[in-house]
Motif scaffolding. Structure first.
Motif, short mmCIF file in Angstrom:
data_model
loop_
_atom_site.label_atom_id
_atom_site.label_comp_id
_atom_site.label_asym_id
_atom_site.label_seq_id
_atom_site.Cartn_x
_atom_site.Cartn_y
_atom_site.Cartn_z
N GLY A 65 -52.48 5.68 0.63
CA GLY A 65 -52.87 6.72 1.34
C GLY A 65 -52.45 6.26 2.34
N GLU A 66 -52.10 6.82 3.32
CA GLU A 66 -51.41 6.83 4.50
C GLU A 66 -52.48 6.33 6.05
OE1 GLU A 66 -50.23 6.56 8.24
OE2 GLU A 66 -48.93 7.32 6.22
N SER A 67 -52.77 5.99 6.29
CA SER A 67 -53.43 4.82 7.89
C SER A 67 -54.64 4.72 7.43
CB SER A 67 -52.96 5.78 8.76
OG SER A 67 -51.98 6.28 9.31
N SER A 68 -55.13 4.40 6.58
CA SER A 68 -56.92 4.45 5.76
C SER A 68 -56.77 3.06 6.20
CB SER A 68 -56.37 4.35 4.49
OG SER A 68 -56.64 5.64 3.92
N ARG A 69 -57.66 2.18 6.41
CA ARG A 69 -58.51 1.21 7.08
C ARG A 69 -59.72 0.59 6.35
NH1 ARG A 69 -60.22 1.16 13.25
NH2 ARG A 69 -62.30 1.30 13.23
N THR B 28 -53.61 11.48 4.71
CA THR B 28 -55.91 12.27 5.13
C THR B 28 -55.52 11.57 6.05
OG1 THR B 28 -55.52 12.51 3.31
CG2 THR B 28 -57.46 12.60 4.26
N SER B 29 -55.44 9.98 7.08
CA SER B 29 -55.82 10.17 7.67
C SER B 29 -54.88 9.47 8.72
CB SER B 29 -56.52 8.29 7.06
OG SER B 29 -57.74 8.92 6.75
N HIS B 30 -53.69 10.19 9.37
CA HIS B 30 -52.81 10.20 9.48
C HIS B 30 -53.07 10.96 11.03
CE1 HIS B 30 -49.01 9.91 12.32
NE2 HIS B 30 -48.63 8.86 10.96
N GLY B 31 -53.41 9.75 12.44
CA GLY B 31 -53.39 11.30 13.88
C GLY B 31 -52.18 10.93 14.31
N TYR C 188 -62.30 10.86 12.04
CA TYR C 188 -61.86 9.74 10.88
C TYR C 188 -62.51 9.31 10.04
CZ TYR C 188 -59.12 5.57 9.27
OH TYR C 188 -58.20 4.47 8.08
N ASP C 189 -63.44 9.43 10.06
CA ASP C 189 -64.81 8.87 9.11
C ASP C 189 -64.59 10.37 8.07
OD1 ASP C 189 -65.13 6.53 9.73
OD2 ASP C 189 -66.99 7.14 11.12
N ASN C 190 -64.63 11.54 8.39
CA ASN C 190 -64.22 12.73 7.85
C ASN C 190 -62.58 12.40 7.06
OD1 ASN C 190 -66.78 13.75 8.19
ND2 ASN C 190 -65.00 14.50 10.19
#
Length: 528
Positions: free
Chosen positions: A232-236, A364-367, A402-404
């Motif tokens: 999972g890319e960039s998931s914190r 998915t969560s990459h800026g 990001y939460d989306n």
């Protein structure tokens, strides 16, 4: 003109002329980008631009001085070549709005003449002649008084002092530079193609590098088992409801029966190193045989599906990008990670082998554009910032976006688990783990990539979720201590637990297996 060329100029003057010409002619797109994309006030923008001008002038001056003094005629040839390439690069930037990044350089290397010739035109040749060839001729023919080594030391030493001094005065711009490093690096001549050519060559060597082979393994049984590993890319962790986040970002997974949630940290804060840690057997600077490569060599049916990049060399038969999946499923949006799940059940059930490993490398969560990473029906938290720069002005909007992405991740992982649960002929497991975390404005930091010693915990505290079908494997107990007793897991895991846990799930017997880094109780039938 010939009379001018007959008059020698000092190496100092020659270097100044080359530096000023490079700044004024080849870096107009760079300065346009800096001016258009900084959030500074008018005074701050002027100071930033002035600082960049000084650094570029002095850096190019120093490099020209060094090249000419140390290499003499070869240095002239090099400068002449750079002049022509600079002109060509700037023409393409102006005409086609490209940036000269690693992808562009790789495309140049891989382009055939028949394709490249389509770009040849009279305006291109005139531009290259006027702004590349004529300066190149001047570099080749202009007599130069090289001076003595003492002056070289003074000029280069002074240049370094100026560069460091100006850089220190702009230390607050480090975040801004890191957020725009691709664009800035791709527009800065001649450094864009010099650095990125080196990167492409380095990538090519890594792809051809010989991994340190692990000891041969064997598959212990013939039971049908499939493992789906989701990177999972960039998931914190901080924004997962499963870890106590106040927002309902995991409405589906929070109800998913049998889902195990582990505390975990990443081994790095950027994709390449984080992904390597997930796939390697131990923490090492060396390139050991990676999980998909090793499983494939052992006899497992392995498929890699990716909407991302930056992983270490993967040597398997089936590696599919989102673009390639889009060709197979043209009705799907290739820019959303749902494409990675398309046709997955059919792919597993049609496997000729009883052991299957699927790796999904998401984005998915990459800026910086979180709002572009999910279908609009998942835009539950509104309004959203379109990108990180907009989010700097209002962090709440950035967090909404990001939460989306986490909501969309929740949907994808839940869908994957439900699919696996319905495949009753297979023992199945799903592992979701992030390559690294993400900063969302805490201490005015954004995105990721800081060295581990300096990184805030949100950049390395990651989600680690595991689901298995009924009666497939039992979990070890989790200790409350950092150093767990024999047979238990420590309170916080790292990414290296993935490799050994997957070997267990796939019933691979191997000397490379380390039971201490397995989250499952080892199946008795696998004992060697």
């Amino acid at each position: 003109m010939m009379n001018v060329l007959r008059r020698p100029v000092s190496l100092f003057a020659f270097s100044c002329i080359v530096s000023i010409w490079t700044l004024l002619v080849y870096n107009i797109p760079f300065f346009n980008y800096v001016s258009d994309n900084t959030n500074e006030s008018v005074g701050g923008r002027i100071f930033l631009l002035a600082s960049v001008v000084v650094v570029m002038l002095v850096l190019n001056f120093m490099m020209t001085y060094l090249v000419m003094f140390l290499m003499r005629f070869v240095g002239r040839i090099l400068l002449a070549i750079l002049s022509i390439i600079n002109a060509t690069a700037v023409y393409f930037i102006f005409t086609y709005s490209v940036i000269i990044d690693a992808t562009t350089i790789e495309n140049v290397f891989n382009t055939r003449y028949s394709e490249a010739s389509g770009f040849f035109s009279l305006p291109l040749w005139l531009f290259i002649i006027a702004f590349g060839l004529l300066p190149a001729i001047w570099c080749l023919l202009q007599p130069v008084d090289y001076g003595k080594a003492k002056k070289l030391g003074v000029c280069c030493g002074s240049s370094l002092v100026i560069i460091l001094a100006v850089a220190s005065m702009n230390i607050s711009q480090t975040l801004w530079i890191s957020q725009h490093d691709t664009e800035l690096g791709g527009l800065l001549q001649p450094w864009s193609y010099i650095v990125n050519t080196g990167r492409v060559i380095s990538f090519s060597q890594e792809e051809q590098a010989e991994e340190i082979k692990l000891p041969d393994g064997t598959i212990a049984d013939n039971e049908k088992a499939v493992v789906v590993l989701v990177i999972g890319e960039s998931s914190r962790k901080a924004n997962f409801q499963l870890y106590g986040y106040q927002r309902n970002t995991n409405p589906l997974l929070s109800k998913q029966e049998g889902l195990k949630v582990f505390e975990a940290t990443s081994c790095a804060t950027y994709t390449t190193a984080g992904t390597k840690a997930i796939l390697e057997p131990q923490d090492s600077g060396d390139l050991y045989e990676l999980l998909p490569n090793y499983a494939f060599r052992t006899g497992v049916d392995v498929s890699w599906r990716s909407s991302n990049w930056g992983e270490p060399p993967i040597h398997i038969d089936e590696y599919l990008t989102n673009e390639e999946l889009g060709e197979k499923y043209p009705d799907e949006n290739i820019y959303n990670d749902g494409i990675l799940l398309k046709g997955l059940r059919e792919r597993i059930e049609s496997s000729p082998k009883n052991k299957v490993l699927i790796v999904l490398h998401t984005s998915t969560s990459h800026g910086p554009k979180y709002a572009d990473k999910y279908p609009k029906e998942f835009e539950v938290y509104k309004p959203v910032a379109k990108n990180v720069e907009e989010g700097q002005k209002n962090v709440d909007l950035l967090i909404n976006a990001y939460d989306n992405t986490i909501l969309y991740t929740d949907f994808l992982v839940d869908s994957l688990i439900n699919m696996l649960r319905s495949m009753t002929d297979w023992n199945s497991a799903m592992i979701f783990i992030s390559d690294h975390g993400e900063s969302l404005g805490e201490n005015k930091m954004f995105m990721h990539g800081l060295p581990m010693k300096l990184a805030p915990k949100v950049q390395y505290e990651i989600p680690f979720l595991v689901w298995t079908s009924d009666h497939f494997r039992d979990y070890k107990l989790v200790s409350t201590e950092k150093d767990a007793p024999e047979g238990q897991l420590p309170a916080v895991l790292d990414q290296h637990y993935v490799f050994h846990s997957v070997l267990n799930l796939l019933s691979i017997q191997s000397p490379a297996y380390n039971k201490d880094y397995d989250i499952f109780i080892k199946d008795a039938s696998q004992d060697r």
